[in-house]
Design a protein around this motif. Structure first.
Motif: not given
Ligand code: BG6
Length: 477
Positions: A376, A423, A430, A438, A440
């Motif tokens: 990720e 990721w 999120s 948010k 990605y």
């Molecule tokens: C990681 C997780 O901690 O961070 C994911 O494995 C998560 O599932 C990613 O989506 C990003 O965090 P967020 O809070 O921006 O979704």
């Protein structure tokens, strides 16, 4: 030197953040199905019972359950060599302790594997991505109960047997070390709230978390052992949420404090999963905090018999810590820390630190000397869908490019890096805020924080950029 010839370029997602269809084809509820939408400033709520007043993002997510063929075709168009995703345990064993697996759930993932095979995309499969069946949380108190070890091993064996021909790379648990943080107790069902509470304000109990973690290690080791009996070509990896830590000052107390936090938070889990034993510093720390996890000789043998063979981790940011008082505490970042004056931050206050990735790669390779995969990495940003269907996201290209440059340097330093999974390669829900805004992805999904929209997929500028990166095996950045 640069990237290896067979480097695994790809992207990553997780079931509860993309699938939707939360009760379709026999699926049971997962713990994340009772977590509401929140925002950067408004924490998500955990409602022990479904409350129709609230919106629960995992119900529909990005509707991947019904659109997986289209999504995988887009990954293939970018040239993905690998795709990391997770299996929803509650789709396979809806109540956690069912006698027989749910055939419809098994069929869904079989179809996903077949689709990936069509495009020669290597699956990297997370067996448990922080979303255990709700029934395991309520009936068994989640991972605090050692009976859950057998439930997990049965679930994992079901996957190994059914998908043996499709999978080589398995990840028993996502971000296993997050159980060192109070926030993650829910995902493992370890501390399940009896009443509505905020995601950030969950009740906490360090001892309970540490006992749950021991059961998770035993489950992982037993599953790895069983998996190897089923097929010796299987590879099993750690998946560590690596929060790279820096001392905010050169005060020796700061350096020592960060070193100790690093040992506990970043290294404990990988040490256990790759070396097969609890490290001395963690055992001592537990003793100092008065926690007895009752580690028996039999447990020690189990841990030794089921060690993993590659190291994977998520990397988004570094944090700075100090024993001294600083005013600039990073407010929105759930990982805490103090503002690092040398780094910019995202809108969600996550520090951006590509050099930290090189440092981390060197650190983990030096420690474990096994192949390393980044499972990720990415940046969550607000994207705008233009009227002509384009999305201009130079900030995402810049973030990933800068991290790829540092990865190249780490490879030149001698790190055996085998893959990179961006990721949320397609926009998804999120975890920390439950938002869609948010984002990605390289692929934009037309839906908002409340599940409105056409769910149509659009290619962002970064989509075309990443395609070129993969085509040139990382030369054309
Ligand atoms: C990681 C997780 O901690 O961070 C994911 O494995 C998560 O599932 C990613 O989506 C990003 O965090 P967020 O809070 O921006 O979704």
């Amino acid at each position: 030197m640069g990237f290896k010839e067979n480097f695994l370029w790809g992207g990553a997602t997780a079931a509860n953040q993309i699938e939707g269809a939360y009760l379709e084809d026999g699926k049971g509820l997962s713990v994340y199905d009772i977590v509401t939408v929140g925002s950067h400033t408004n924490p998500r709520l955990i409602t022990p019972k479904i409350d129709e007043e609230h919106f629960y993002p995992s119900r529909i997510s990005i509707d991947h359950y019904h659109r997986y063929k289209e999504d995988i075709a887009l990954f293939a168009e970018m040239g993905f060599k690998a795709y990391r995703f997770s299996i929803s345990w509650a789709r396979i064993f809806p109540n956690g302790d069912d006698e027989q697996p749910n055939e419809k759930g098994l069929e869904f993932y079989e179809n996903v594997f077949k689709e990936l095979k069509k495009y020669n995309i290597e699956p990297v499969v997370t067996i448990s991505h922080s979303d255990i069946p709700l029934a395991i949380a309520t009936k068994f108190n989640g991972w605090t109960n050692e009976k859950v070890i057998d439930l997990y091993v049965k679930y994992a064996k079901t996957l190994f047997e059914r998908y043996e021909q499709y999978v080589t790379y398995w990840l028993p648990f996502n971000e296993i070390n997050n159980l060192f943080l109070p926030l993650s107790a829910l995902g493992q069902g370890a501390i399940f709230p009896k009443e509505e509470c905020t995601f950030q304000g969950q009740a906490d109990d360090f001892e309970t978390r540490m006992k749950a973690l021991k059961n998770i290690f035993l489950a992982s080791a037993k599953a790895v052992k069983e998996g190897r009996k089923i097929n010796s070509k299987f590879h099993f990896g750690t998946m560590i949420c690596h929060i790279t830590r820096y001392p905010r000052t050169c005060h020796p107390d700061d350096v020592l404090a960060v070193f100790k936090n690093d040992l506990l938070y970043n290294n404990t889990c990988a040490d256990i999963m790759l070396k097969g034993e609890y490290p001395f510093y963690t055992l001592k720390e537990l003793e100092k905090r008065g926690v007895d996890i009752n580690l028996t000789e039999e447990d020690k043998t189990t841990l030794k018999e089921g060690i993993c063979d590659y190291y994977t981790f998520s990397y988004y940011q570094s944090i700075s810590e100090s024993t001294l008082k600083f005013d600039e505490q990073t407010s929105g970042n759930i990982m805490g820390g103090i503002k690092n004056p040398y780094l910019k931050e995202t809108e969600w206050d996550w520090p951006i630190d590509p050099v930290g990735l090189r440092y981390t790669l060197l650190k983990v390779y030096d420690r474990y000397k096994v192949p390393v995969m980044i499972t990720e990495n990415g940046i969550g940003c607000r994207d705008v869908l233009n009227e002509d269907g384009t999305i201009n996201d130079p900030y995402r290209v810049e973030y990933i490019k800068d991290h790829l440059i540092e990865m190249q340097k780490a490879i030149d330093d001698g790190v055996d890096l085998i893959g990179y999974m961006a990721w949320g390669c397609i926009d998804l829900v999120s975890v920390s805020t439950g938002e869609m805004k948010k984002r990605y992805g390289f692929i934009y999904v037309d839906t908002d924080d409340l599940g409105n929209g056409s769910f149509k997929r659009y290619k962002k500028d970064s989509f075309y950029w990443y395609k070129k990166v993969i085509e040139s095996n990382g030369e054309n950045l």
